[in-house]
Write a protein that holds these residues in place. Structure first.
Motif, PDB file in Angstrom:
ATOM      1  N   PRO A 155       0.548   2.170 -16.021  1.00  0.00           N
ATOM      2  CA  PRO A 155      -1.382   2.731 -15.690  1.00  0.00           C
ATOM      3  C   PRO A 155      -2.040   2.602 -14.460  1.00  0.00           C
ATOM      4  O   PRO A 155      -2.254   3.787 -14.442  1.00  0.00           O
ATOM      5  N   THR A 156      -1.850   2.063 -13.204  1.00  0.00           N
ATOM      6  CA  THR A 156      -2.940   1.672 -12.328  1.00  0.00           C
ATOM      7  C   THR A 156      -1.994   1.124 -11.332  1.00  0.00           C
ATOM      8  O   THR A 156      -0.489   0.530 -11.885  1.00  0.00           O
ATOM      9  N   HIS A 157      -1.974   1.075  -9.918  1.00  0.00           N
ATOM     10  CA  HIS A 157      -1.663   0.623  -9.153  1.00  0.00           C
ATOM     11  C   HIS A 157      -0.960  -0.745  -8.935  1.00  0.00           C
ATOM     12  O   HIS A 157      -0.471  -1.573  -9.160  1.00  0.00           O
ATOM     13  N   LEU A 158      -2.238  -1.365  -9.364  1.00  0.00           N
ATOM     14  CA  LEU A 158      -1.595  -2.532  -9.766  1.00  0.00           C
ATOM     15  C   LEU A 158      -0.695  -3.144 -10.965  1.00  0.00           C
ATOM     16  O   LEU A 158       0.087  -4.415 -10.568  1.00  0.00           O
ATOM     17  N   HIS A 197       1.132  -0.619   0.062  1.00  0.00           N
ATOM     18  CA  HIS A 197       0.491  -0.298  -0.395  1.00  0.00           C
ATOM     19  C   HIS A 197       0.474   1.067  -0.510  1.00  0.00           C
ATOM     20  O   HIS A 197       0.527   2.584  -0.200  1.00  0.00           O
ATOM     21  N   GLY A 198       2.032   0.850   0.449  1.00  0.00           N
ATOM     22  CA  GLY A 198       3.279   1.964   0.328  1.00  0.00           C
ATOM     23  C   GLY A 198       3.336   2.677  -0.606  1.00  0.00           C
ATOM     24  O   GLY A 198       4.488   3.842  -0.998  1.00  0.00           O
ATOM     25  N   ALA A 199       3.648   1.904  -1.773  1.00  0.00           N
ATOM     26  CA  ALA A 199       4.315   2.307  -2.996  1.00  0.00           C
ATOM     27  C   ALA A 199       3.249   2.672  -4.015  1.00  0.00           C
ATOM     28  O   ALA A 199       2.542   1.732  -4.618  1.00  0.00           O
ATOM     29  N   THR A 200       2.698   3.159  -3.556  1.00  0.00           N
ATOM     30  CA  THR A 200       1.935   4.496  -4.759  1.00  0.00           C
ATOM     31  C   THR A 200       3.083   5.170  -5.518  1.00  0.00           C
ATOM     32  O   THR A 200       3.790   5.120  -5.733  1.00  0.00           O
ATOM     33  N   LEU A 201       2.086   5.399  -6.597  1.00  0.00           N
ATOM     34  CA  LEU A 201       2.969   5.704  -8.166  1.00  0.00           C
ATOM     35  C   LEU A 201       2.910   7.425  -8.033  1.00  0.00           C
ATOM     36  O   LEU A 201       4.643   7.669  -8.591  1.00  0.00           O
ATOM     37  N   ARG A 202       2.888   7.547  -7.168  1.00  0.00           N
ATOM     38  CA  ARG A 202       3.212   9.320  -6.994  1.00  0.00           C
ATOM     39  C   ARG A 202       4.231   9.070  -5.750  1.00  0.00           C
ATOM     40  O   ARG A 202       5.569   9.930  -6.472  1.00  0.00           O
TER      41      ARG A 202
END
Length: 195
Positions: free
Chosen positions: A48-51, A25-30
């Protein structure tokens, strides 16, 4: 390697570091973009997505694990039993050293989405274990034996990575458990031990 590969690799490395520190959960794209030193929109070109980002990190984990296991398989002096035992040791060490990525690698949603050909790098690892089981023991269905042995090895790796073995069983060294698991599914090594 294309000109874009270094940036993709940097993004995956930044994501893997964040997974290790904070979980998936801490590895966001931002946050991955910030860590990689690029604009916050740059990761979306590749992920393109977090997944998709998590799938890219998991793919790298499987690739690293495959390299470690390939060294085991290539040892011409080791018996199939010894190779499986060493495969178990490396699996445990990988899980301990890469706990967040290890857990990510086996997430059902990532494997079923098969983004970035995730199953193309994960399924062959099971094939490696199946081939070693077929060499080690004359069982009628080596894939079934491998399918039973793998959860035992995975469980030992996961519990070791979590630090649960000392708490639950007073065990700090997973080696005896690896030996028991391999022996339970394959029997004793018919080849003489190397000296």
């Amino acid at each position: 390697m294309t000109a874009e590969e270094p940036l993709r690799s940097r993004l995956v490395a930044a994501g893997a570091a964040l997974v290790a520190e904070r979980g998936a959960h801490g590895a966001t794209l931002r946050e991955v973009a910030r860590r990689a030193g690029v604009s916050h929109g740059a990761p979306r070109r590749y992920f393109p997505t977090h997944l998709a980002l998590l799938s890219g990190i998991a793919r790298q984990g499987f690739t690293q694990l495959a390299g470690l296991l390939a060294e085991v398989v290539a040892d011409p002096a080791a018996t199939p039993h010894e190779k499986i035992l060493e495969l178990g040791r490396r699996y445990v060490r990988f899980a301990v050293g890469n706990r967040g990525v290890f857990e990510l690698m086996f997430r059902h949603d990532l494997l079923t989405s098969n983004q970035f050909g995730l199953r193309d790098v994960s399924v062959p690892l099971f094939g490696t274990l199946t081939a070693l089981v077929a060499e080690a023991s004359p069982v009628a269905h080596p894939e079934r034996t491998a399918a039973a042995l793998w959860p035992a090895l995975h469980g030992i790796a996961q519990l070791t990575a979590w630090g649960s073995l000392p708490l639950a069983a007073g065990i700090t060294d997973p080696e005896p458990l690896l030996r028991i698991a391999v022996g339970a599914f394959l029997g004793p090594d018919p080849a003489p031990a190397r000296t």
